[in-house]
Design an enzyme around this catalytic site. Sequence first.
Site, short mmCIF file in Angstrom:
data_model
loop_
_atom_site.label_atom_id
_atom_site.label_comp_id
_atom_site.label_asym_id
_atom_site.label_seq_id
_atom_site.Cartn_x
_atom_site.Cartn_y
_atom_site.Cartn_z
CE LYS A 29 -3.89 -0.18 2.14
NZ LYS A 29 -4.17 -0.92 3.34
NE ARG A 101 -6.52 3.47 4.71
CZ ARG A 101 -7.81 3.39 4.41
NH1 ARG A 101 -8.41 2.23 4.36
NH2 ARG A 101 -8.50 4.48 4.18
N GLY A 110 -7.62 -7.95 4.98
CA GLY A 110 -8.44 -8.06 6.18
C GLY A 110 -7.77 -8.75 7.36
CG MET A 112 -2.02 -7.53 9.58
SD MET A 112 -0.39 -6.98 9.11
CE MET A 112 -0.59 -6.62 7.40
NE ARG A 345 -10.91 -1.17 -7.82
CZ ARG A 345 -11.72 -1.56 -6.88
NH1 ARG A 345 -11.26 -2.20 -5.84
NH2 ARG A 345 -13.01 -1.31 -6.96
CG HIS A 460 -23.49 -38.29 -26.60
ND1 HIS A 460 -24.68 -37.64 -26.86
CD2 HIS A 460 -23.01 -38.73 -27.78
CE1 HIS A 460 -24.92 -37.72 -28.16
NE2 HIS A 460 -23.92 -38.37 -28.74
CB SER A 776 -4.12 -37.57 -32.52
OG SER A 776 -5.01 -36.62 -31.98
CB CYS A 843 -8.15 -34.92 -31.26
SG CYS A 843 -8.07 -36.69 -30.98
CE1 TYR A 863 -3.78 -32.27 -34.21
CE2 TYR A 863 -1.66 -32.79 -35.21
CZ TYR A 863 -2.94 -33.17 -34.82
OH TYR A 863 -3.36 -34.47 -35.02
C1 PEP Z 1 -10.54 -38.94 -26.71
O1 PEP Z 1 -10.71 -40.02 -26.16
O2 PEP Z 1 -9.92 -38.01 -26.19
C2 PEP Z 1 -11.10 -38.71 -28.04
C3 PEP Z 1 -10.85 -37.58 -28.69
O3 PEP Z 1 -11.94 -39.65 -28.53
P1 PEP Z 1 -13.48 -39.79 -28.10
O4 PEP Z 1 -13.82 -38.60 -27.25
O5 PEP Z 1 -14.26 -39.84 -29.35
O6 PEP Z 1 -13.44 -41.07 -27.35
#
Ligand code: PEP
Length: 894
Positions: A29, A101, A110, A112, A345, A460, A776, A843, A863
């Site tokens: 402060k 303060r 809070g 002190m 701020r 899902h 992947s 993925c 990626y």
């Molecule tokens: C995973 O398992 O991460 C994947 C991409 O495949 P799914 O979600 O279709 O099982």
Amino acid sequence: MATEKKHIYFFGGGKADGTGTMKDLLGGKGAGLAEMTNAGVPVPPGFTITTEVCNLFYELGRQVPGGLDNGMREYMKKIEDALDGKFKFGDLDRPLLVSVRSGSKFSMPGMMDTVLNLGLNDNTIQGLIRMSGNERFAWDAYRRFIQMFGNVVMGIEKEVFEHIIHEMKKKKKVKLDLELTAGDLKGLVDRFKAKVKQVARRDFPQDPWEQLTMSRDAVFGSWNNPRAITYRKLNDIPGNLGTAVNIQAMVFGNMGDTSATGVGFTRNPSTGAKEFYGEYLTNAQGEDVVAGTRTPHPIADLDKEMPAVYRQLREITSRLERHYRDIQDFEFTVQDGTLYMLQTRTGKRTAHAAVKIAVDMVAEGLINKEEAVLRVEPASLDQLLHPIIDPKAKIEVIAKGLPASPGAASGRVVFTADEAVRQAKKGKVILVRPETTPDDIHGMDAAEGILTARGGMTSHAAVVARGMGKPCVAGCEAIWVDPKAGKFGAGKHRVKMGDYITLDGGTGRVILGKVPTVESTVSGDFGTLMKWADEFRTLEVWANADIPRDAKVAMQYGAEGIGLCRTEHMFFAADRVPIVQQMIMSNSTEAREKALAKLLPMQRSDFKGLFETMNGLPVTIRLLDPPLHEFLPKREELMVEVAVMKVEKAPKASIAKKENILHRVEELHEFNPMLGLRGCRLGIIYPEITRMQARAIIEAACDLVKKGKKVKPEIMIPLVGISKELSNQKALIDATAQDVMKKKGVKVAYTIGTMIELPRAAFIADDIAKEAEFFSFGTNDLTQTAFGFSRDDAGMFINYYMDNNILEKDPFQTMDEKGVGGLVKMAIQKGRSTRPDLKIGICGEHGGDPASVEQCHRFGLNYVSCSPYRVPIARLAAAHAKLKEKGVGGSLSK
Ligand code: PEP
Ligand code: MG
């Protein structure tokens, strides 16, 4: 020569002894006040007693070093001078009041102590009454001071004072403190003083200097109160840092018509527009502006009421913005014509404003592009990509689930996918299900949003909704759903089919009724910021997309390839399910091949569409993954249907047909389908499926190549855990590809790779890489198998785990760096030991989660692949990861 250590640092009148970097000595402060003063901000003057004095205080047995008291008198004089001698400490006519303060190097909110309005006594109160012309305010200030001082300095329990206030209110038959009159408050002061005498066995100190030294020592003492000690332990703050004490002039905005108080922003925090924004009240205290008892005026009116002050405020706040190089949120007070800044701020802002401000500030030369990119939180981009609940709307939240897919949507409730399709023709619908399965896909497509009672972030419903860019609240355990009866319940609420609800997929809120939403737009600034992000990042961003429409969205958002096309999603179209069922029901390879032959042209045209949309960018096509029974009706439903048909004496042939299906469903029934006949195991047991899919892919590619188009198919084998599983599938694909290319008389370059989604695959990645041309990471399954958590059932306990600190984060949302991340790192190292140029991506759903994207960058992936709507988030997160690695800090707006 021993020079005497400087123990007190002044700030005020445009100059401070210290600087913003001296947090060790002046505390956070104190350093902040010094920095603001040096930046030319008129903060009320004051001085900071250093943290070193705090340590001496303890060394000397709770005593300050000699000479400090005299020093403080000198510095108090400086405060008075900085106020042009208008107020004096202890003066009867124009008393200067101060705040005392604490403030250590690290913020300990809070923990002190603080004392306000110090300097009031039975005599100076009269001066305050005269100065303010407001008796009630003055007595209220005095009683608050006694309360605070009594508690903090004299150690009297807070409840003692609260009790007296309670009694007074009872006597006066009022509910609120606000309703007490000046006379009542004066009465409180008398009672408080009497109580102090009774409990502390001494009078409430009337000498302002005694008040000040006692408060100072109490603040030093509060460094070692049990709260502060515990806080330090929890936050790893060393105990020997000590706290500084800040003594600062109190200023009041209620000293008449030349006084005022207000709040504001240097830019519009909602849109980011460069406009001065705020409100104020004349002759008022800060509380009045926020309490809503009086309606504040727009800040522009201050230009008419106090033009000089307004000009100064504009000038100071623009300077502050330049100094801190970010939008400022400030509080100010005008005392008797003099402007003081009480606080400034970094201003909180919407994502929309964050983007605009970042881009504007680069144009204004305040920050560079790297800082601009770091100023915008990747996750906040969601707000720009989906409609959001109108912030002004009044809402009634009836339940909260997992924020599975962002955006807001209102609609009439439906309980089945078919109903969703029917009702969607008439208006917007929200599909509410206990959970969704691939059978519901058409209903999810028709609905505006999806609500499920069960399932986690990778259930899902969550995965499909995110892929579709639709709002989804999943795993909402607080509701029960009865699709048969056409209703769901949440606590005392019952929602019937046709009733309106609204989902906020960004927060997981389920809201009763229809709530207005506002569309988010992707503005030009957003594009500019994304372009900068792309300049910095090294990690590529691909998208998970199954159909050309999703691929188009992905391209629009800047995807550089498709990292996952889940081919089973193509099987679920209404006209295909019967053929898929026919294929599954077949009891010979020939019969199965016949059915597959009907699917072949359909898949081929799907793949063509994807290749064409992606125009030469890589398209990773994963072969069929889910257990076959997912394509068949549910066992229980079939049993009921058969029973009903029998009762109704349906034709024997139809009954037999149904029973046949039931029989096959029972044959295919698995106790643990996630660990059963799925992934590459399907293609191994039924090689004709793999052959058909490979043929569809290569034929589509050949046809396009013949037309002079560019294609880049990457064929991906799911759920491999044994090297030979991969070689088995690879051989089938290669043979089919050779055959197709020979027939078509054209060659296409394709690659074959695998998903790494089982711990065993990670362990034998060096072996797998002998066959696989790319990896992947399927981190949905890898998380499921590494933790042994079912991805569809984890909603039941994950929230509890997080609430009770068993898990910090949902591992299905943010990759678990230690465990799952450890497997990923090992697989990368092993895979590249065999094939140094192995291309590696991810993925699983983590590919669109900013914290996981950062991990992927650090692990050296090529990626990440995520749902199309998350592509911009991943691009920005990848840029953040790279900039952080380079050590670019920027002043992050936290
Ligand atoms: C995973 O398992 O991460 C994947 C991409 O495949 P799914 O979600 O279709 O099982
Ligand atoms: Mg998987």
